[in-house]
Motif scaffolding. Structure first.
Motif, PDB file in Angstrom:
ATOM      1  N   SER A  53     -19.692 -48.685 -61.365  1.00 48.67           N
ATOM      2  CA  SER A  53     -19.746 -47.631 -59.938  1.00 48.67           C
ATOM      3  C   SER A  53     -18.616 -48.173 -59.242  1.00 48.67           C
ATOM      4  CB  SER A  53     -21.280 -48.020 -59.304  1.00 48.67           C
ATOM      5  OG  SER A  53     -20.853 -49.311 -58.719  1.00 48.67           O
ATOM      6  N   ARG A  54     -18.393 -47.321 -58.104  1.00 52.14           N
ATOM      7  CA  ARG A  54     -17.491 -47.570 -57.235  1.00 52.14           C
ATOM      8  C   ARG A  54     -17.985 -48.192 -56.121  1.00 52.14           C
ATOM      9  NH1 ARG A  54     -15.893 -42.396 -59.414  1.00 52.14           N
ATOM     10  NH2 ARG A  54     -13.793 -42.572 -60.341  1.00 52.14           N
ATOM     11  N   GLU A  76     -32.903 -35.156 -60.600  1.00 53.02           N
ATOM     12  CA  GLU A  76     -32.425 -35.714 -59.337  1.00 53.02           C
ATOM     13  C   GLU A  76     -33.957 -36.119 -58.631  1.00 53.02           C
ATOM     14  OE1 GLU A  76     -31.121 -34.189 -54.874  1.00 53.02           O
ATOM     15  OE2 GLU A  76     -29.980 -33.633 -56.672  1.00 53.02           O
ATOM     16  N   GLU A  79     -13.897 -50.885 -58.191  1.00 56.52           N
ATOM     17  CA  GLU A  79     -14.137 -49.537 -58.956  1.00 56.52           C
ATOM     18  C   GLU A  79     -14.458 -49.576 -60.213  1.00 56.52           C
ATOM     19  OE1 GLU A  79     -11.579 -46.480 -57.903  1.00 56.52           O
ATOM     20  OE2 GLU A  79     -11.786 -46.671 -55.655  1.00 56.52           O
ATOM     21  N   ARG A 138     -24.969 -42.494 -68.376  1.00 59.57           N
ATOM     22  CA  ARG A 138     -25.331 -41.562 -67.372  1.00 59.57           C
ATOM     23  C   ARG A 138     -26.108 -40.443 -68.097  1.00 59.57           C
ATOM     24  NH1 ARG A 138     -21.253 -39.888 -62.497  1.00 59.57           N
ATOM     25  NH2 ARG A 138     -22.820 -38.539 -61.227  1.00 59.57           N
ATOM     26  N   PHE A 141     -20.132 -43.779 -63.641  1.00 57.39           N
ATOM     27  CA  PHE A 141     -19.043 -42.888 -63.872  1.00 57.39           C
ATOM     28  C   PHE A 141     -18.091 -43.250 -64.940  1.00 57.39           C
ATOM     29  CE2 PHE A 141     -16.899 -46.095 -61.722  1.00 57.39           C
ATOM     30  CZ  PHE A 141     -15.484 -46.263 -62.057  1.00 57.39           C
ATOM     31  N   ASN A 142     -18.075 -44.646 -65.129  1.00 61.54           N
ATOM     32  CA  ASN A 142     -17.406 -45.075 -66.420  1.00 61.54           C
ATOM     33  C   ASN A 142     -17.788 -45.358 -67.448  1.00 61.54           C
ATOM     34  OD1 ASN A 142     -18.410 -47.063 -65.380  1.00 61.54           O
ATOM     35  ND2 ASN A 142     -16.516 -48.525 -65.257  1.00 61.54           N
ATOM     36  N   GLN A 201     -28.444 -37.324 -53.843  1.00 67.17           N
ATOM     37  CA  GLN A 201     -28.464 -36.875 -55.451  1.00 67.17           C
ATOM     38  C   GLN A 201     -29.105 -38.014 -56.260  1.00 67.17           C
ATOM     39  OE1 GLN A 201     -24.922 -35.528 -56.935  1.00 67.17           O
ATOM     40  NE2 GLN A 201     -24.083 -34.199 -55.200  1.00 67.17           N
ATOM     41  N   VAL A 223     -27.567 -41.283 -57.619  1.00 71.52           N
ATOM     42  CA  VAL A 223     -26.353 -41.189 -58.682  1.00 71.52           C
ATOM     43  C   VAL A 223     -25.102 -40.928 -57.794  1.00 71.52           C
ATOM     44  CG1 VAL A 223     -25.265 -39.750 -60.542  1.00 71.52           C
ATOM     45  CG2 VAL A 223     -27.782 -40.270 -60.594  1.00 71.52           C
ATOM     46  N   LYS A 224     -25.109 -40.131 -56.690  1.00 70.88           N
ATOM     47  CA  LYS A 224     -23.883 -40.084 -56.028  1.00 70.88           C
ATOM     48  C   LYS A 224     -23.579 -41.117 -55.137  1.00 70.88           C
ATOM     49  CE  LYS A 224     -21.431 -36.751 -52.900  1.00 70.88           C
ATOM     50  NZ  LYS A 224     -21.408 -35.374 -52.135  1.00 70.88           N
ATOM     51  N   ARG A 243     -21.193 -45.777 -55.257  1.00 70.29           N
ATOM     52  CA  ARG A 243     -21.026 -44.325 -55.398  1.00 70.29           C
ATOM     53  C   ARG A 243     -20.619 -44.329 -56.850  1.00 70.29           C
ATOM     54  NH1 ARG A 243     -19.945 -41.251 -51.098  1.00 70.29           N
ATOM     55  NH2 ARG A 243     -19.717 -42.467 -49.110  1.00 70.29           N
ATOM     56  N   ASP A 244     -20.961 -42.870 -57.401  1.00 67.86           N
ATOM     57  CA  ASP A 244     -20.626 -42.565 -58.685  1.00 67.86           C
ATOM     58  C   ASP A 244     -21.388 -43.506 -59.849  1.00 67.86           C
ATOM     59  OD1 ASP A 244     -19.402 -40.189 -57.673  1.00 67.86           O
ATOM     60  OD2 ASP A 244     -17.538 -41.316 -57.442  1.00 67.86           O
TER      61      ASP A 244
END
Length: 605
Positions: A107-108, A164, A126, A158, A152-153, A49, A52-53, A148-149
């Motif tokens: 990120s994670r 994509e 994380e 984001r 996300f926080n 993705q 981003v993923k 990953r992600d």
């Protein structure tokens, strides 16, 4: 007033992340640079993705030991520098000790590594409280990093990401630039489980050229010159596009300093100046160039993303880059681009030997700098001739009247022999490859221009005293530059004197610049001297005037030339610098091989 307080480690890392982690592509760059610094010979990259993923980087480098894994994810921790002396001579790509901590804060992230001690270890963070969990894992020698992600926080960050496809295209550009920087490393890229790029290590020049072609496109390599120059501890090597391969945008310009991709005004200006005489306005050169320099002579610690550098001797770097490229472009000849330089047939081998002899003769021949038909000039150079007369020393009466006689072995020049003139514009010539088409005016314009430049240099500059000396109000720095570089101005025909702290007086100017905007020109030159430590503006302005004179003095369209005159022009092209382009950057000749002509007429089908 708000109370001053110490930022939490997490917030400090996220602020740092804002400097180095703009988008997935910047994450990829930091992680791959770490792999390269670890001595990796193969790097596998998986993206999902648009990054981003997931961004997963796996290398076969030296790995990280168990005790060092928590430190690897902490801020201001690095194995690449240890003291101030190391910082002044950085030889690694990553050295700030912020990248992994910054990425982990948004990120994670998991980091799995084997230092060659038998057991691999995995560190997980994380992005919440920045605690790192260490546990045993299975992994060969080397390191894998999973991100990953992303963001996300930090949803505010984001939402500024693009689609994509756009984010992946940035990743693609980033990995290709990294692949250009290290030919000795294999790179494999997958996006959404689909292979996108697979590059093997490239040891030989041929393999390196294949990688450049894979990344920059085959047309670039087909129209590129290889350069390699060493001087005083500097080395510049790589590929520069021919002027005929110019671009409408500066989108194919790759420059590396000690393996680091950089953007630098000194470099850009030096390259542009080298192409100044062969590109028409609004076009940009294409190049893939590598500068090798003593690490202590370049400061890479001037920007968080490390895209910019500062040279300690920017003037000498500018001169070295510009002169190297300019020399390579000047030495390029039509015969360097003809397939007959690499023939396979017996007839072709005989031609190659004869062409080599001819090239050696040309390299020893010094053309006369006197025009056969010239008028007095107030600028100290001969005015261009009104009719074409070759500089070539061979008796033109010995040349064939039209075309080649393939029944008789003969020394066929690279551009062959003239067979006709088309519409009073083009010369048609036959060589061993097939048909040569020459733009008569464009070719003669370059020949006349180069001859006038050499005539101008040989006779020197004639200065003209100003009836009323001109006073220029300048800054103190500009006045200092004028005084410091007075020898440059004197060599170019100017006589300058410093009248006050912020004033200079112009007493003499080159006669050829009479009527020009001398004040504006001098201010531009002083600006260049302050910014780059060098300037070619005066010489470039003189060349513009010579170019205009050469254009008006060259053979015009619809002028009928005899076969010997056409052959004389072809011989001059083979011996003249930059003869592949006219003064405005247009091509002067083109080759149509027999194979191309056969395809055009469907022969053999």
């Amino acid at each position: 007033m708000p109370v001053i307080q110490v930022l939490s480690p997490q917030l400090a890392n996220q602020i740092a992340a804002g400097e180095v982690v703009e988008r997935p592509a910047s994450v990829l760059k930091e992680l791959v640079e770490n792999s390269l610094d670890a001595g990796a010979q193969s790097i596998d990259i998986d993206i999902e993705q648009g990054g981003v993923k997931l961004i997963r980087i796996r290398d076969d480098g030296c790995g990280i030991g168990e005790d060092d894994l928590p430190l690897a994810l902490s801020r201001h921790a690095t194995s690449k520098i240890g003291n101030l002396e190391d910082l002044e001579a950085v030889s690694s790509l990553g050295f700030r000790g912020e990248a992994l901590a910054s990425i982990a804060s948004v990120s994670r992230l998991s980091l799995t590594s084997n230092h060659g001690e038998g057991t691999a270890w995995k560190a997980v963070s994380e992005g919440r409280d920045m605690e790192v969990d260490i546990q045993p894992a299975s992994h060969p020698v080397g390191t894998s990093v999973e991100v990953r992600d992303l963001f996300f926080n930090t949803p505010a960050r984001r939402k500024f990401l693009r689609t994509e496809k756009t984010e992946y295209n940035r990743i693609d550009d980033s990995i290709k630039k990294l692949a250009l920087s290290r030919f000795d490393v294999a790179f494999n890229l997958r996006h959404n489980q689909r292979a996108q790029l697979s590059l093997r290590p490239a040891a030989t020049q041929l393999e390196q050229e294949k990688r450049v072609a894979d990344i920059c496109g085959a047309p670039f390599m087909e129209q590129a010159l290889y350069v390699d120059n060493d001087r005083h501890g500097l080395r510049l090597w790589g590929w520069i596009g021919l002027p005929t391969f110019s671009r409408s945008q500066a989108d194919l310009q790759h420059f590396f300093v000690n393996g680091r991709a950089i953007r630098d005004k000194v470099v850009t200006h030096a390259v542009r100046q080298a192409y100044q005489d062969v590109l028409y306005h609004g076009r940009h050169p294409a190049y893939v160039l590598f500068l090798e320099i003593t690490p202590s002579d370049v400061d890479v610690n001037v920007h968080p993303t490390k895209h910019e550098v500062r040279f300690r001797e920017s003037g000498s770097i500018h001169s070295f880059i510009s002169s190297t490229i300019k020399k390579a472009l000047a030495e390029d000849r039509p015969q360097d681009h003809l397939q007959s330089n690499h023939p396979s047939s017996e007839q072709g081998q005989q031609f190659q030997s004869q062409a080599l002899q001819q090239e050696q003769q040309n390299s020893q021949w010094q053309p006369s700098m006197q025009f056969s038909d010239h008028r007095p000039s107030t600028h100290g150079i001969a005015a261009p001739m009104s009719a074409y007369q070759s500089l070539y020393s061979t008796d033109q009466s010995s040349l064939p009247e039209a075309g080649l006689d393939f029944d008789t072995p003969q020394d066929v020049p690279p551009l062959g022999y003239a067979i006709a003139q088309l519409k009073g514009i083009f010369i048609l010539a036959e060589n061993t490859e097939g048909l040569i088409v020459v733009d008569m005016h464009a070719a003669h314009e370059r020949i006349t221009y180069e001859r006038m430049k050499r005539d101008f240099d040989d006779q020197g500059l004639i200065s003209q005293p100003l009836l009323v000396p001109e006073s220029l109000a300048v800054s103190q720095r500009e006045a200092d530059a004028a005084e410091q570089h007075n020898d440059i101005f004197t060599k170019l025909g100017f006589t300058l004197e410093r009248a006050a702290a912020e004033s200079i007086i112009v007493r003499q100017i080159p006669a050829i610049l009479r009527g020009s905007e001398v004040e504006a020109l001098l201010r531009d030159v002083l600006s260049d001297l302050l910014e780059h430590g060098t300037s070619e503006r005066i010489r470039d302005h003189i060349n513009e005037i010579l170019s205009t004179m050469a254009c008006h003095g060259s053979v015009r369209a619809n002028r009928k030339l005899t076969i010997p005159e056409m052959n004389g022009l072809l011989r001059d092209m083979e011996a003249t610098e930059r003869s592949g382009q006219c003064n405005h950057g247009r091509p002067t000749w083109s080759q149509l091989t027999l194979d191309q002509l056969d395809k055009l007429f469907l022969r053999g089908r």
